[in-house]
Motif scaffolding. Structure first.
Motif, PDB file in Angstrom:
ATOM      1  N   GLN A 144     -26.058  28.568 -18.102  1.00  0.00           N
ATOM      2  CA  GLN A 144     -25.117  29.648 -17.802  1.00  0.00           C
ATOM      3  C   GLN A 144     -25.854  30.824 -17.182  1.00  0.00           C
ATOM      4  O   GLN A 144     -26.978  31.160 -17.596  1.00  0.00           O
ATOM      5  N   ARG A 168     -22.048  28.819 -13.726  1.00  0.00           N
ATOM      6  CA  ARG A 168     -22.927  27.875 -14.417  1.00  0.00           C
ATOM      7  C   ARG A 168     -23.535  26.878 -13.435  1.00  0.00           C
ATOM      8  O   ARG A 168     -23.019  26.675 -12.332  1.00  0.00           O
ATOM      9  N   VAL A 216     -27.726  15.343 -18.042  1.00  0.00           N
ATOM     10  CA  VAL A 216     -27.239  16.513 -17.297  1.00  0.00           C
ATOM     11  C   VAL A 216     -27.754  17.798 -17.933  1.00  0.00           C
ATOM     12  O   VAL A 216     -27.628  17.998 -19.148  1.00  0.00           O
ATOM     13  N   LEU A 262     -24.946  22.830 -13.195  1.00  0.00           N
ATOM     14  CA  LEU A 262     -25.028  21.493 -13.770  1.00  0.00           C
ATOM     15  C   LEU A 262     -25.897  20.657 -12.844  1.00  0.00           C
ATOM     16  O   LEU A 262     -25.645  20.603 -11.639  1.00  0.00           O
ATOM     17  N   LEU A 269     -21.980  14.063 -15.042  1.00  0.00           N
ATOM     18  CA  LEU A 269     -21.984  15.404 -14.446  1.00  0.00           C
ATOM     19  C   LEU A 269     -20.563  15.820 -14.077  1.00  0.00           C
ATOM     20  O   LEU A 269     -20.171  16.977 -14.282  1.00  0.00           O
ATOM     21  N   ALA A 318     -18.702  16.896 -17.185  1.00  0.00           N
ATOM     22  CA  ALA A 318     -19.143  18.217 -17.633  1.00  0.00           C
ATOM     23  C   ALA A 318     -18.590  19.322 -16.744  1.00  0.00           C
ATOM     24  O   ALA A 318     -18.196  20.392 -17.222  1.00  0.00           O
ATOM     25  N   ALA A 319     -18.537  19.069 -15.443  1.00  0.00           N
ATOM     26  CA  ALA A 319     -18.010  20.072 -14.513  1.00  0.00           C
ATOM     27  C   ALA A 319     -16.525  20.324 -14.748  1.00  0.00           C
ATOM     28  O   ALA A 319     -16.056  21.472 -14.717  1.00  0.00           O
ATOM     29  N   LEU A 365     -27.110  17.469 -21.743  1.00  0.00           N
ATOM     30  CA  LEU A 365     -25.963  16.660 -22.120  1.00  0.00           C
ATOM     31  C   LEU A 365     -26.271  15.180 -21.903  1.00  0.00           C
ATOM     32  O   LEU A 365     -26.940  14.816 -20.932  1.00  0.00           O
ATOM     33  N   ARG A 402     -27.143  21.723 -18.324  1.00  0.00           N
ATOM     34  CA  ARG A 402     -26.134  22.752 -18.187  1.00  0.00           C
ATOM     35  C   ARG A 402     -26.772  24.093 -18.521  1.00  0.00           C
ATOM     36  O   ARG A 402     -27.448  24.237 -19.541  1.00  0.00           O
ATOM     37  N   VAL A 432     -23.673  22.538  -8.552  1.00  0.00           N
ATOM     38  CA  VAL A 432     -23.985  21.193  -9.042  1.00  0.00           C
ATOM     39  C   VAL A 432     -25.060  20.576  -8.151  1.00  0.00           C
ATOM     40  O   VAL A 432     -25.185  20.923  -6.974  1.00  0.00           O
ATOM     41  N   GLU A 474     -14.679  22.751 -17.716  1.00  0.00           N
ATOM     42  CA  GLU A 474     -14.414  24.187 -17.606  1.00  0.00           C
ATOM     43  C   GLU A 474     -13.852  24.473 -16.217  1.00  0.00           C
ATOM     44  O   GLU A 474     -14.175  23.784 -15.247  1.00  0.00           O
ATOM     45  N   LEU A 510     -19.552  27.504  -9.825  1.00  0.00           N
ATOM     46  CA  LEU A 510     -20.240  26.297 -10.278  1.00  0.00           C
ATOM     47  C   LEU A 510     -21.206  25.825  -9.201  1.00  0.00           C
ATOM     48  O   LEU A 510     -20.836  25.719  -8.031  1.00  0.00           O
TER      49      LEU A 510
END
Length: 277
Positions: free
Chosen positions: A274, A233, A270, A235, A100, A103-104, A261, A272, A180, A107, A178
């Motif tokens: 948007q 986004r 994970v 996650l 995670l 992935a965070a 992911l 993800r 999470v 971006e 973001l």
């Protein structure tokens, strides 16, 4: 008794108790008892250990034999290259959650919200890795909030991290680039089969939703868009068998670019998604 003999005896005892990696745990706990780095254990293996160290080691092995996690005995767990203070109020940070983090960090983001922050390992790591970012971590547990705050101080991000007690989004305000979360994703039916380290020493509310393991994903899918910026986004960590179900939940709620992911072992790990706004 030499350190090597003590470790051999401890390893046998832990193996008999069903501990998964008894030699590793015996080594780590001796290092803790002797106040040396674990990498130095081989150097002291031929040496006699002092009575006070032997006594401490015996106590630690006795506790590990009844499946108290090593992290609780030493007070710390490694995560993404940092040591995080842990207790029975929070889940241990786990290697799969590092997926995670990766992935965070793929971006950019300036503001992050961590739902169910626990030890704070996700929020603190993201802020430590992204020096300009700010964030808030929320948790229903007061004990978890205290632990997360301590870890924010430990890793010098407390001036950019707010920790608040909240039932998911209940006390959250503002919008974030973001969001999470590592929510409780075990189904109630799975709880009977989990390891004693989890069942006896980690908070049940952080492990299961008491239902099908998907209720928090439904909540995030329904509510998170109101707390995201236009290109924000989400996650979220998932159980390795939940990919299709969680993906369907977010697609049904109208999210864009929904993807699952993998972790380093190639298992679904994970979600993800948007913000479609």
């Amino acid at each position: 008794m030499t350190a090597a003999m003590a470790m051999a005896t401890a390893t046998a005892r832990l193996r008999a108790a069903g501990v998964a990696d008894p030699a590793r745990d015996a080594r780590l706990l001796l290092a803790h008892a002797a106040s040396v780095d674990a990498s130095r254990i081989t150097l002291i293996a031929p040496e006699e250990i002092a009575p006070e160290i032997s006594e401490r080691y015996e106590q630690l092995i006795a506790l590990r034999a009844v499946r108290v996690p090593v992290s609780h005995l030493v007070g710390e767990r490694a995560f993404y290259g940092r040591g995080f203070k842990v207790s029975s109020d929070v889940l241990d940070p786990r290697p799969e959650t590092e997926s995670l983090i990766e992935a965070a960090l793929a971006e950019p983001f300036e503001r992050v919200l961590d739902l169910g922050t626990g030890s704070g390992c996700i929020l603190v790591t993201l802020l430590a890795e992204q020096a300009e970012a700010r964030g808030i971590g929320v948790d229903l547990s007061e004990g978890a909030c205290l632990q997360a705050s301590a870890n924010a101080v430990l890793h010098k991000v407390a001036d950019r991290a707010e920790i608040a007690q909240s039932d998911w989004f209940a006390a959250v305000e503002g919008r974030y680039d973001l969001i999470v979360s590592n929510p409780p994703y075990l189904a109630k039916s799975e709880m009977a089969d989990i390891a004693p380290e989890l069942a006896l020493h980690e908070p049940e509310m952080a492990l299961t939703d008491g239902a099908d393991g998907l209720s928090v994903y439904r909540l995030i899918a329904e509510q998170a868009q109101s707390y995201l910026t236009a290109d924000g986004r989400v996650l979220a960590e998932i159980g390795w068998q939940q990919g299709a179900d969680v993906k369907a939940i977010f697609e049904a709620a109208g999210w864009a670019d929904v993807a699952i992911l993998p972790d380093l072992d190639g298992r679904d790990r994970v979600l993800r998604a948007q913000n479609p706004a």
